[in-house]
Design a protein around this motif. Structure first.
Motif, PDB file in Angstrom:
ATOM      1  N   GLY A 218      19.985 -14.030 -42.081  1.00 32.65           N
ATOM      2  CA  GLY A 218      20.532 -15.368 -42.322  1.00 32.65           C
ATOM      3  C   GLY A 218      21.130 -15.996 -41.081  1.00 32.65           C
ATOM      4  N   MET A 219      20.669 -15.551 -39.918  1.00 32.31           N
ATOM      5  CA  MET A 219      21.194 -16.094 -38.657  1.00 32.31           C
ATOM      6  C   MET A 219      20.191 -17.064 -38.040  1.00 32.31           C
ATOM      7  SD  MET A 219      22.241 -12.524 -36.879  1.00 32.31           S
ATOM      8  CE  MET A 219      23.747 -11.661 -37.176  1.00 32.31           C
ATOM      9  N   GLU A 220      20.637 -17.755 -36.995  1.00 30.48           N
ATOM     10  CA  GLU A 220      19.756 -18.632 -36.214  1.00 30.48           C
ATOM     11  C   GLU A 220      18.820 -17.768 -35.370  1.00 30.48           C
ATOM     12  OE1 GLU A 220      19.720 -22.041 -35.997  1.00 30.48           O
ATOM     13  OE2 GLU A 220      21.180 -22.077 -37.635  1.00 30.48           O
ATOM     14  N   ARG A 221      17.624 -18.267 -35.081  1.00 34.79           N
ATOM     15  CA  ARG A 221      16.674 -17.526 -34.234  1.00 34.79           C
ATOM     16  C   ARG A 221      17.295 -17.151 -32.891  1.00 34.79           C
ATOM     17  NH1 ARG A 221      11.309 -17.516 -35.113  1.00 34.79           N
ATOM     18  NH2 ARG A 221      10.962 -17.512 -32.878  1.00 34.79           N
ATOM     19  N   SER A 222      18.116 -18.067 -32.373  1.00 34.36           N
ATOM     20  CA  SER A 222      18.705 -17.818 -31.053  1.00 34.36           C
ATOM     21  C   SER A 222      19.577 -16.560 -31.046  1.00 34.36           C
ATOM     22  CB  SER A 222      19.522 -19.026 -30.607  1.00 34.36           C
ATOM     23  OG  SER A 222      20.545 -19.255 -31.550  1.00 34.36           O
ATOM     24  N   GLU A 223      20.160 -16.248 -32.205  1.00 30.04           N
ATOM     25  CA  GLU A 223      20.982 -15.027 -32.268  1.00 30.04           C
ATOM     26  C   GLU A 223      20.107 -13.787 -32.139  1.00 30.04           C
ATOM     27  OE1 GLU A 223      24.541 -15.149 -34.817  1.00 30.04           O
ATOM     28  OE2 GLU A 223      23.646 -16.956 -35.653  1.00 30.04           O
ATOM     29  N   GLY A 224      18.877 -13.913 -32.597  1.00 29.07           N
ATOM     30  CA  GLY A 224      17.922 -12.821 -32.411  1.00 29.07           C
ATOM     31  C   GLY A 224      17.589 -12.646 -30.936  1.00 29.07           C
ATOM     32  N   HIS A 225      17.462 -13.766 -30.235  1.00 25.96           N
ATOM     33  CA  HIS A 225      17.171 -13.678 -28.794  1.00 25.96           C
ATOM     34  C   HIS A 225      18.352 -13.035 -28.058  1.00 25.96           C
ATOM     35  CE1 HIS A 225      13.563 -15.834 -29.543  1.00 25.96           C
ATOM     36  NE2 HIS A 225      14.109 -17.023 -29.707  1.00 25.96           N
ATOM     37  N   SER A 226      19.570 -13.425 -28.431  1.00 26.45           N
ATOM     38  CA  SER A 226      20.753 -12.813 -27.790  1.00 26.45           C
ATOM     39  C   SER A 226      20.761 -11.310 -28.009  1.00 26.45           C
ATOM     40  CB  SER A 226      22.052 -13.340 -28.383  1.00 26.45           C
ATOM     41  OG  SER A 226      22.128 -14.699 -28.240  1.00 26.45           O
ATOM     42  N   GLU A 227      20.482 -10.920 -29.243  1.00 25.07           N
ATOM     43  CA  GLU A 227      20.484  -9.494 -29.562  1.00 25.07           C
ATOM     44  C   GLU A 227      19.360  -8.778 -28.799  1.00 25.07           C
ATOM     45  OE1 GLU A 227      23.020  -8.489 -31.298  1.00 25.07           O
ATOM     46  OE2 GLU A 227      22.388  -6.377 -31.296  1.00 25.07           O
ATOM     47  N   GLY A 228      18.296  -9.510 -28.554  1.00 23.02           N
ATOM     48  CA  GLY A 228      17.164  -8.945 -27.806  1.00 23.02           C
ATOM     49  C   GLY A 228      17.547  -8.538 -26.385  1.00 23.02           C
ATOM     50  N   VAL A 229      18.531  -9.213 -25.832  1.00 23.00           N
ATOM     51  CA  VAL A 229      18.991  -8.877 -24.471  1.00 23.00           C
ATOM     52  C   VAL A 229      19.544  -7.446 -24.443  1.00 23.00           C
ATOM     53  CG1 VAL A 229      20.589  -9.505 -22.613  1.00 23.00           C
ATOM     54  CG2 VAL A 229      19.491 -11.308 -23.952  1.00 23.00           C
ATOM     55  N   VAL A 230      20.177  -7.041 -25.545  1.00 20.48           N
ATOM     56  CA  VAL A 230      20.731  -5.685 -25.623  1.00 20.48           C
ATOM     57  C   VAL A 230      19.591  -4.653 -25.557  1.00 20.48           C
ATOM     58  CG1 VAL A 230      22.177  -4.129 -27.006  1.00 20.48           C
ATOM     59  CG2 VAL A 230      22.607  -6.599 -27.064  1.00 20.48           C
ATOM     60  N   SER A 231      18.482  -4.966 -26.225  1.00 19.21           N
ATOM     61  CA  SER A 231      17.321  -4.066 -26.169  1.00 19.21           C
ATOM     62  C   SER A 231      16.742  -3.995 -24.756  1.00 19.21           C
ATOM     63  CB  SER A 231      16.237  -4.522 -27.140  1.00 19.21           C
ATOM     64  OG  SER A 231      16.677  -4.404 -28.465  1.00 19.21           O
ATOM     65  N   VAL A 232      16.742  -5.125 -24.066  1.00 22.62           N
ATOM     66  CA  VAL A 232      16.237  -5.143 -22.683  1.00 22.62           C
ATOM     67  C   VAL A 232      17.073  -4.185 -21.834  1.00 22.62           C
ATOM     68  CG1 VAL A 232      15.988  -6.544 -20.584  1.00 22.62           C
ATOM     69  CG2 VAL A 232      15.295  -7.492 -22.791  1.00 22.62           C
ATOM     70  N   ARG A 233      18.362  -4.252 -22.043  1.00 27.19           N
ATOM     71  CA  ARG A 233      19.267  -3.389 -21.299  1.00 27.19           C
ATOM     72  C   ARG A 233      18.968  -1.915 -21.594  1.00 27.19           C
ATOM     73  NH1 ARG A 233      24.696  -4.282 -19.256  1.00 27.19           N
ATOM     74  NH2 ARG A 233      25.588  -2.197 -19.147  1.00 27.19           N
ATOM     75  N   ARG A 234      18.778  -1.604 -22.875  1.00 26.67           N
ATOM     76  CA  ARG A 234      18.505  -0.217 -23.273  1.00 26.67           C
ATOM     77  C   ARG A 234      17.202   0.318 -22.679  1.00 26.67           C
ATOM     78  NH1 ARG A 234      20.515  -1.482 -29.128  1.00 26.67           N
ATOM     79  NH2 ARG A 234      18.437  -2.356 -29.392  1.00 26.67           N
ATOM     80  N   VAL A 235      16.134  -0.480 -22.755  1.00 26.44           N
ATOM     81  CA  VAL A 235      14.851   0.044 -22.251  1.00 26.44           C
ATOM     82  C   VAL A 235      14.855   0.145 -20.724  1.00 26.44           C
ATOM     83  CG1 VAL A 235      13.496  -0.638 -24.277  1.00 26.44           C
ATOM     84  CG2 VAL A 235      13.592  -2.186 -22.313  1.00 26.44           C
ATOM     85  N   THR A 236      15.597  -0.756 -20.084  1.00 25.25           N
ATOM     86  CA  THR A 236      15.694  -0.681 -18.623  1.00 25.25           C
ATOM     87  C   THR A 236      16.433   0.598 -18.243  1.00 25.25           C
ATOM     88  OG1 THR A 236      15.779  -3.093 -18.538  1.00 25.25           O
ATOM     89  CG2 THR A 236      16.480  -1.936 -16.559  1.00 25.25           C
ATOM     90  N   GLU A 237      17.522   0.847 -18.944  1.00 30.08           N
ATOM     91  CA  GLU A 237      18.333   2.034 -18.665  1.00 30.08           C
ATOM     92  C   GLU A 237      17.533   3.319 -18.856  1.00 30.08           C
ATOM     93  OE1 GLU A 237      22.745   1.094 -19.800  1.00 30.08           O
ATOM     94  OE2 GLU A 237      22.036   2.819 -20.983  1.00 30.08           O
ATOM     95  N   LEU A 238      16.844   3.415 -19.998  1.00 35.89           N
ATOM     96  CA  LEU A 238      16.103   4.656 -20.255  1.00 35.89           C
ATOM     97  C   LEU A 238      14.937   4.814 -19.277  1.00 35.89           C
ATOM     98  CD1 LEU A 238      15.908   7.245 -21.845  1.00 35.89           C
ATOM     99  CD2 LEU A 238      14.526   6.082 -23.563  1.00 35.89           C
ATOM    100  N   SER A 239      14.264   3.718 -18.958  1.00 42.22           N
ATOM    101  CA  SER A 239      13.152   3.808 -17.988  1.00 42.22           C
ATOM    102  C   SER A 239      13.683   4.341 -16.664  1.00 42.22           C
ATOM    103  CB  SER A 239      12.525   2.432 -17.742  1.00 42.22           C
ATOM    104  OG  SER A 239      12.051   1.878 -18.932  1.00 42.22           O
ATOM    105  N   SER A 240      14.809   3.787 -16.265  1.00 44.95           N
ATOM    106  CA  SER A 240      15.425   4.172 -15.007  1.00 44.95           C
ATOM    107  C   SER A 240      15.847   5.646 -15.044  1.00 44.95           C
ATOM    108  CB  SER A 240      16.627   3.256 -14.800  1.00 44.95           C
ATOM    109  OG  SER A 240      17.032   3.264 -13.494  1.00 44.95           O
TER     110      SER A 240
END
Ligand code: IPE
Ligand code: IPE
Ligand code: MG
Length: 252
Positions: free
Chosen positions: A35-57
């Protein structure tokens, strides 16, 4: 032991993908289902970017390519495009100190000139500031599409031929590779798409000729280190034959 540690222990460090590419899809649906705005999904997506970058590294993967915004995404409603651009600029600026600390080198892939000046400046600054880094190379695909890249490559090669620098009859696969936005980067070994769609959406068509494809219904904001580890484990169970027979690739 934590579930993540159990998964990580199963990963064979000798058989890691050298290059992982990701189509980060499903932010909008993630938000909508809450029930959130799409943009909130994009914000949350940044957290995933951080996680995959960290694990790749941490794993020592050489290259991580993230599809963050496609040429076709410019056709979304103005307000969403604007929010996404703002978010991308804000996120890269915020993450820059950590990227530097982790020795991550940013490379921008795409028609960066189309990105509004504010976020573009932040992106170019991150690229320049991390140019000396020697760890993970993080390729950020923004205003990118494979057909844009291939069209650009055709223009570059034609211009070189016209200038007499290149004989059209001698154009090789290596010349085409060198004309790609990803020049010098090995092809992805593993391509992951989150969000449940089983399509490529104009991403790296030349480069994924022999990539292993992994599609997961997990929406991008839910894609955590465990999900990433599972994808790598799945990849490690595949037999990559490159056109040869199974006997050929298993005999030493
Ligand atoms: C991926 O999530 C992010 C971008 C394409 C920028 P979407 O925004 O496509 O999310 P869905 O597919 O609508 O759920
Ligand atoms: C692909 O997602 C592009 C990115 C993840 C940046 P889309 O959501 O734009 O893909 P389609 O339109 O569903 O194929
Ligand atoms: Mg989508």
């Amino acid at each position: 032991m934590e579930e993540l540690d159990i998964l990580l222990k199963q990963i064979d460090p000798e058989r890691l993908p050298r290059h992982v590419a990701m189509i980060m899809d499903g932010n909008g649906r993630w938000a909508k289902s809450r029930g959130m705005e799409r943009s909130e999904g994009h914000s949350e997506g940044v957290v995933s970017v951080r996680r995959v970058t960290e694990l790749s590294s941490d794993l020592g993967i050489g290259y991580l390519t993230l599809y963050a915004f496609s040429t076709e995404n410019w056709n979304r409603p103005d307000a969403e495009v604007e929010t996404l651009m703002y978010l991308i600029g804000w996120a890269i600026e915020r993450e820059l100190p950590d990227l530097l600390r982790n020795n991550v080198k940013i490379r921008l892939i795409g028609d960066i000139g189309r990105i509004p000046e504010g976020p573009r400046h932040k992106l170019l600054n991150a690229e320049a500031s991390t140019a000396h880094c020697t760890g993970l190379q993080l390729l950020m695909c923004l205003s990118y599409s494979s057909r844009w890249e291939l069209t650009r490559a055709a223009r570059l090669l034609a211009a070189r031929a016209k200038a007499g620098e290149l004989d059209p009859d001698s154009i090789s696969e290596a010349d085409i590779e060198a004309s790609m936005a990803t020049a010098g980067v090995p092809d992805p070994d593993l391509l992951i798409r989150t969000g449940g769609e089983c399509r490529i959406s104009n991403f790296l068509l030349w480069q994924i000729a022999y990539s292993e494809l992994y599609f997961t219904p997990t929406l991008w904001p839910d894609f955590d280190k465990k999900e990433y580890a599972k994808a790598i484990l799945d990849y490690q169970h595949r037999e990559r034959r490159f056109g040869k027979t199974s006997e050929q690739v298993t005999s030493k």
